[in-house]
Design an enzyme around this catalytic site. Structure first.
Site, short mmCIF file in Angstrom:
data_model
loop_
_atom_site.label_atom_id
_atom_site.label_comp_id
_atom_site.label_asym_id
_atom_site.label_seq_id
_atom_site.Cartn_x
_atom_site.Cartn_y
_atom_site.Cartn_z
N HIS A 29 -8.65 19.67 113.05
CA HIS A 29 -9.12 18.30 112.88
C HIS A 29 -8.69 17.76 111.52
CE1 HIS A 29 -11.76 20.23 115.82
NE2 HIS A 29 -12.08 19.03 116.27
N ASP A 156 -20.40 10.77 112.11
CA ASP A 156 -21.21 10.09 113.11
C ASP A 156 -21.83 11.06 114.10
OD1 ASP A 156 -20.98 7.07 112.69
OD2 ASP A 156 -18.88 7.68 112.60
N ASN A 186 -16.58 6.30 109.58
CA ASN A 186 -15.22 5.88 109.96
C ASN A 186 -15.15 5.21 111.33
OD1 ASN A 186 -15.18 7.97 111.93
ND2 ASN A 186 -14.39 9.43 110.43
N HIS A 260 -8.36 12.50 115.12
CA HIS A 260 -9.62 13.24 114.95
C HIS A 260 -9.45 14.74 115.13
CE1 HIS A 260 -13.47 15.05 116.14
NE2 HIS A 260 -14.04 14.11 115.40
N GLU A 409 -39.48 21.50 115.99
CA GLU A 409 -39.06 22.90 116.09
C GLU A 409 -37.59 23.10 115.71
OE1 GLU A 409 -42.54 22.48 118.95
OE2 GLU A 409 -40.71 21.34 118.53
N PHE A 435 -41.09 27.08 123.21
CA PHE A 435 -40.33 26.11 122.43
C PHE A 435 -39.23 26.77 121.59
CE2 PHE A 435 -44.58 23.81 122.67
CZ PHE A 435 -44.24 23.20 123.86
N ASP A 467 -52.40 26.34 130.42
CA ASP A 467 -51.37 25.37 130.06
C ASP A 467 -50.26 25.28 131.11
OD1 ASP A 467 -52.28 24.08 127.80
OD2 ASP A 467 -51.50 25.59 126.43
N HIS A 471 -45.56 25.75 129.86
CA HIS A 471 -45.83 26.43 128.60
C HIS A 471 -45.77 27.95 128.73
CE1 HIS A 471 -46.84 22.55 127.08
NE2 HIS A 471 -47.41 23.01 125.98
N ARG A 518 -51.46 35.31 123.24
CA ARG A 518 -52.65 34.48 123.05
C ARG A 518 -53.90 35.29 123.36
NH1 ARG A 518 -54.89 30.06 127.31
NH2 ARG A 518 -56.36 28.96 125.98
#
Length: 660
Positions: A29, A156, A186, A260, A409, A435, A467, A471, A518
């Site tokens: 590039h 960008d 650019n 590019h 996260e 997550f 949940d 989850h 848990r």
């Protein structure tokens, strides 16, 4: 002062090294290095505090090229300023197998590369982490030892990626005024004009999250200098929006997407040489230009020597602590502290959730290690990551040791990488295991770089219960185990949790994840062992090697395996239980040990409240797996386990069926 003529020749050295390297490789590039050469020249020749002869100087400014596809910009700068391990031959070998000059900057390949960038936006968030570390360590050790800027260059693409907003919003909130971001504005992406896909007012966006913003012509050195000087005195992080022409100097391709990500071609390069009045052959830098760059590389040597004098003059304990922290070494006595804690656990035999067990061992760890920097993605009461030593960091007070990352996260995990890369701190951060999907890019990059970052991933299975399936992680453990160089731990009780934390903290060249429950669990380890058994990855928990049945299990399912052993032994069936806290560490053990643990039982069963992927290495394709085959369901945890057949009774029935 550098005259405009001298500046142009210095900037053109970057442009021609970049275009010639890309041309030789027939890949790369050239557009960004050519377009941002003026900005980079001003920054490196006048403002960036660095010393190529002391590349790991702790008080150096950090420079991150977030738009990593423009890697030849960075490689050119490292060669021109005099980094000893970046030669002209390295530039000639751009993108070749085994070269330091990889397609995107790779941390560890050469000094001066502060982080691995490539996935767009990661570098911005890394830089936020570095700025957090600088601010935090300045409070701890004083500005005489920690007082530097963090500069990051993006395009960008970085700003379109969602992680950029997580990162800049946090930076603005924390008022990280030593963070300066150069945007290569650019107006071009791979497909063509930015306007094809985006019309964001980036200036307004950055102002909305409390950044200082400055707009400059990216080809005017005086404007760039003024902007940097203004940014250095700002009370907020600063965006310097540099309006540039991508591929600057290429007469027929500049300003278009054609420059590019493709070589310019011999004809266009010849035209560019003529347009920019550059007579030198490929990879040859005129002596006066190279001399000017090498002088720029020496510019901060007095600063470095003054810093060395300040460190030498510091109080002995402070100096020793600073050096220890930046060497990444743990203080003497750490193993003894964990060992003492394990003795207490053997006495109490606590039946607690491993997320609570993690909190309890962190109370010991955080009391012993001042360098731990904890946090959570807005799940502190659930992740149990905040101990008594962890006062919250605020925009106006960085004396604390606990980061409230917000519901970010992705940004959290990437900023943690930046904190680790900066040095002096060991970051850990909490989130729900489900997550980890949001954290996966920076977790993978941490593994690729080989850095010590620790993820506390609670709510690790269908044990989340009410949940529901959104989850309840079922495939996440397997997918994380698949990442090379990542240590994933799923401890079975408080003792294993302490041992897993010990391994994670002692391992400087790998990230770790702790999958924690848990729900409460019965203690699996009932006797004290001086040896850290989790270091083996898998070990014999109960029973003998000649047992008819071997049950392999991790985490909360070890309890099920132990109960199944009791039931089967009552029926006269010999059973061995193997706890598997880390499949990765197990398969790094000597072959003899692996063979011993895998054993020769005619019946092999694996139990994990997750998908089967990976377990055939323990039980073989004919072995029995008791776990998940699809997504979870909403309901109380015990009922969900029963619904999916992950029970003691199911293990007993499976063993008996195999033996029949």
């Amino acid at each position: 002062m550098i005259s405009r003529e001298k500046h142009d020749r210095m900037a053109n050295a970057i442009r021609f090294l970049a275009m010639d390297a890309v041309e030789k490789a027939n890949s790369g590039h050239p557009g960004l290095p050519m377009g941002m050469a003026d900005v980079a020249t001003v920054l490196f020749s006048k403002y960036l505090k660095f010393d190529p002869k002391s590349p790991h100087w702790p008080n150096r400014d950090r420079f991150v090229l977030s738009a990593g596809h423009g890697s030849m910009l960075l490689y050119s700068l490292l060669y021109l300023t005099g980094y000893e391990d970046m030669s002209i031959e390295d530039l000639k070998n751009f993108r070749q197998l085994g070269s330091k000059t990889a397609g995107h900057p790779e941390y560890g390949h050469a000094t001066g590369i502060e982080t691995t960038t490539g996935p767009l936006g990661q570098g911005i968030a890394n830089a936020v982490g570095m700025a957090i570390a600088e601010r935090k360590l300045a409070v701890e050790f004083g500005t005489e030892l920690q007082d530097h800027h963090t500069y990051v260059m993006c395009g960008d693409g970085c700003l379109m990626e969602g992680i950029s907003h997580e990162a800049i919003a946090l930076a603005g909130h924390l008022k990280l005024n030593k963070l300066i971001l150069f945007w290569d504005n650019n107006s071009i992406t791979i497909d063509g004009a930015v306007s094809l896909s985006d019309s964001t007012d980036q200036i307004a966006r950055f102002k909305a999250v409390h950044w200082n913003t400055i707009e400059v012509d990216g080809h005017e050195p005086d404007q760039i200098s003024a902007a940097i000087e203004a940014a250095q005195t700002s009370d907020r992080p600063t965006l310097i929006a540099c309006k540039t022409i991508i591929g600057f100097g290429a007469p027929h391709k500049q300003g278009t997407h054609k420059v590019h990500g493709s070589p310019l071609g011999a004809e266009e390069i010849a035209a560019t040489r003529k347009a920019l009045n550059w007579d030198a052959e490929p990879f040859v830098i005129p002596a006066d230009v190279l001399d000017a760059w090498r002088e720029s590389g020496k510019r901060a040597v007095p600063d470095m020597k003054d810093w060395q004098s300040r460190l030498a003059a510091a109080e002995a304990a402070k100096k020793a602590e600073f050096n220890r922290r930046f060497a990444g070494e743990l203080p003497a006595g750490f193993d003894a502290a964990i060992s003492d804690y394990k003795k207490k656990l053997a006495e109490t035999k606590a039946s607690v959730a491993t997320r609570k067990a993690s909190e309890d061992v962190l109370e010991v760890i955080n009391g012993f290690l001042p360098e731990t920097l904890g946090g959570s993605a807005d799940l502190t009461p659930s992740n149990n990551t905040k101990t008594s030593q962890m006062v919250s960091i605020t925009p106006t007070d960085f004396a604390g040791r606990y980061m409230h990352w917000g519901i970010r996260e992705h940004g959290m995990a990437s900023a943690m990488n930046g904190i680790a890369l900066h040095g002096g701190l060991i970051p850990y951060g909490g989130g729900f295991m489900i997550f980890s999907d949001y954290c996966r890019p920076p977790i993978r990059l941490a593994a690729l770089m080989g850095i010590r970052v620790i993820h506390v991933l609670t709510h690790d299975s269908i044990g989340v219960g009410e949940d529901g399936p959104t989850h309840q992680p079922v495939e996440q453990m397997a997918s994380l185990r698949a990442i090379p160089n990542l240590m994933m731990f799923r401890p079975a009780d408080a003792t294993e949790t302490a041992e897993c934390w010990q391994i994670a903290l002692k391992t400087k060249d790998r990230p770790s994840g702790l999958a924690l429950t848990r729900q409460n669990m019965v203690a699996a380890r009932l006797e004290y062992s001086e040896k850290n058994l989790c270091e083996y990855g898998a070990y014999n928990l109960a029973g003998s090697a000649d047992a008819k049945v071997t049950i392999f299990a991790s985490g909360s399912e070890v309890e099920i395996a132990v109960a199944a052993r009791t039931a089967l032994e009552a029926k006269g069936i010999t059973v061995r239980v193997v706890s598997v806290p880390s499949t990765e560490l197990f398969f790094e053990q000597p072959a003899e040990y692996q063979k011993e643990i895998l054993g020769n039982s005619p019946v092999k069963i694996a139990v994990e409240a997750a998908v089967r992927e990976g377990w055939d290495a323990f039980i073989g394709p004919e072995g029995t797996f008791i776990g998940m085959k699809g997504f979870g369901a909403s309901g109380p945890a015990k009922e969900v386990y029963k619904h999916f057949g992950i029970t003691t009774e199911a293990v007993v029935a499976a063993a008996e069926a195999k033996l029949a």
